[in-house]
Design an enzyme around this catalytic site. Structure first.
Site, PDB file in Angstrom:
ATOM      1  N   GLY A  77     187.802  -1.121   9.479  1.00  0.00           N
ATOM      2  CA  GLY A  77     188.902  -0.856   8.543  1.00  0.00           C
ATOM      3  C   GLY A  77     189.917  -1.963   8.441  1.00  0.00           C
ATOM      4  N   GLY A 116     191.728   2.014  22.775  1.00  0.00           N
ATOM      5  CA  GLY A 116     191.266   1.066  23.781  1.00  0.00           C
ATOM      6  C   GLY A 116     192.050  -0.231  23.718  1.00  0.00           C
ATOM      7  N   GLY A 118     191.666  -3.075  22.173  1.00  0.00           N
ATOM      8  CA  GLY A 118     191.889  -3.615  20.833  1.00  0.00           C
ATOM      9  C   GLY A 118     192.961  -2.822  20.096  1.00  0.00           C
ATOM     10  CG  ASP A 141     183.460   0.648  27.217  1.00  0.00           C
ATOM     11  OD1 ASP A 141     182.516   1.448  27.144  1.00  0.00           O
ATOM     12  OD2 ASP A 141     183.834  -0.045  26.259  1.00  0.00           O
ATOM     13  CD  GLU A 236     177.169  -1.655  25.178  1.00  0.00           C
ATOM     14  OE1 GLU A 236     176.435  -1.148  24.320  1.00  0.00           O
ATOM     15  OE2 GLU A 236     178.428  -1.563  25.145  1.00  0.00           O
ATOM     16  CG  HIS A 286     176.803   6.013  19.552  1.00  0.00           C
ATOM     17  ND1 HIS A 286     175.866   5.042  19.300  1.00  0.00           N
ATOM     18  CD2 HIS A 286     178.010   5.482  19.245  1.00  0.00           C
ATOM     19  CE1 HIS A 286     176.473   3.961  18.835  1.00  0.00           C
ATOM     20  NE2 HIS A 286     177.774   4.198  18.799  1.00  0.00           N
ATOM     21  NE  ARG A 289     181.947   6.272  20.959  1.00  0.00           N
ATOM     22  CZ  ARG A 289     181.758   5.286  20.076  1.00  0.00           C
ATOM     23  NH1 ARG A 289     181.514   4.059  20.496  1.00  0.00           N
ATOM     24  NH2 ARG A 289     181.832   5.511  18.796  1.00  0.00           N
TER      25      ARG A 289
END
Ligand code: F6P
Length: 362
Positions: A77, A116, A118, A141, A236, A286, A289
């Site tokens: 976004g 998080g 960011g 994480d 990952e 996912h 999550r």
């Protein structure tokens, strides 16, 4: 007299426990006489057309056990301006002004940003632009500095453990090597905790460059001892000593951070080639999550939410709720987003994991 207003939003990847935070925020804020507006889809809800919903104790009742977020979220976004790993977003000043005007227009006294590293960096830029901001650390994480942990991590680890419990039985029956790829971006916490609790024989994490030759030797030795299967958990973001980070490209329209993935398939292919033992791999993705938060994450989420309102009341703006020694407190957001928290390679956790024979491929 009209009541003071608090805004709240959930930003970045979703995470089990977000609804518990919202429940905590709205309940504590209402008790203190605030009205709460929940902005939709993260920071996007602050931009034209501004989108929000009024949150009261009725709208947040019995949501703490639900995964996801009732407000919606995005890690893409107009507020996202980074593509590379570890880069902080630098938000267009015009976007910041629009968001500030939206808060001012709605009479928002303080904005609680749940996100998080960011999203917290974004909140800091909003704070500098003149919005009173309080942060709540959100991450599966477990990579945010200045808080002992966040909600969401325990739920993600539980998913890994449950998956390993299932995979052990099929791996053993078929005498296979099983490789399980977990999330975590550039930190190995999910793989490490999930792997240890789920009985992994080898755990490969970003903090320790690994040699496939060593992991293959380890699996062959196990086979020679009569141990039919070997369970390998690979984060990952894990990187072979003679290799590179596995990525699957940028997000849609090139927005957001580069997506990680593919290391599980690579490790599985190499293990089969090097050992001659049949190998399969699973990417948990996912699933880690999704779903309902664990009891711990519901409790942490609720307490982070109440802690955020306490910071607003104390006017500790530019601060984030921090959980240390079982207590909720506050810390400057700038301190929390200075860098990500990774697994200390010489720390006691790794030492103990090595003591029980887990192979890290180094
Ligand atoms: O930061 C949380 C996280 O789930 C990472 O572990 C993972 O790399 C990333 O988000 C996935 O994000 P997306 O929702 O864009 O696929």
């Amino acid at each position: 007299m009209s009541r003071k207003r608090i805004g709240v939003l959930t930003s970045g990847g979703d995470c089990p426990g977000l609804n518990a935070v919202l429940h905590g925020v709205v309940s504590a804020a209402t008790t203190r006489g605030y009205e709460v507006l929940g902005f939709l889809d993260g920071y996007e809800g602050l931009l034209n057309p501004v989108r929000y919903q009024r949150l009261d104790p009725v709208s947040v009742s019995h949501i703490s056990h639900l995964g996801g977020t009732i407000l919606g979220t995005t890690n893409r976004g107009r507020f996202v301006a980074k593509v590379g790993s570890g880069q902080k977003p630098v938000i267009d000043p015009q976007i910041l002004r629009q968001a500030k005007d939206a808060c001012r227009g709605l009479g928002i006294h303080a904005l609680i940003c749940i996100g998080g590293d960011g999203s917290l960096s974004t909140s800091l830029q909003l704070q500098k632009a003149g919005v009173n901001v309080v942060g709540v650390p959100k991450t599966i994480d477990n990579d945010i500095l200045a808080t002992a942990t966040s909600f969401g991590f325990d739920s993600a680890v539980s998913c890994v453990v449950d998956s390993l419990d299932r995979l052990h039985t099929t791996a053993r029956s078929h005498k296979r090597i099983m490789v399980v790829e977990t999330m975590g971006r550039h930190a190995g916490w999910i793989a490490l905790h999930g792997g240890l609790a789920g009985g992994a024989d080898s755990i490969l994490i970003p903090e320790i460059p690994f040699h496939l030759s060593k992991v293959a030797e380890f699996a062959k030795e196990r086979a020679s001892l009569g141990l039919a299967s070997t369970m390998i958990v690979v984060a990952e973001g894990a990187i072979p000593a003679k290799g590179h980070l596995s990525t699957i490209g940028a997000g849609l329209r090139g927005q957001g951070e580069v997506r990680l993935g593919g290391i599980g398939a690579h490790v599985a292919q190499e293990m089969e080639r090097r050992t001659g033992q049949e190998t399969r791999h699973v990417v948990l993705g996912h699933l880690q999550r999704g779903g309902n938060p664990t009891a711990l994450d519901r409790i942490l989420g609720t307490r982070f939410g109440v802690g955020a309102v306490e910071l607003v009341v104390k006017k500790n703006f530019g601060h984030m709720v921090s959980y240390q020694n079982y207590e909720m407190g506050g810390v400057a957001i700038a301190k929390a987003v200075a860098r990500i928290r990774t697994v200390p390679p010489k720390g006691q956790f790794l030492h103990h994991a090595r003591e029980i024979g887990i192979c890290f491929g180094d």
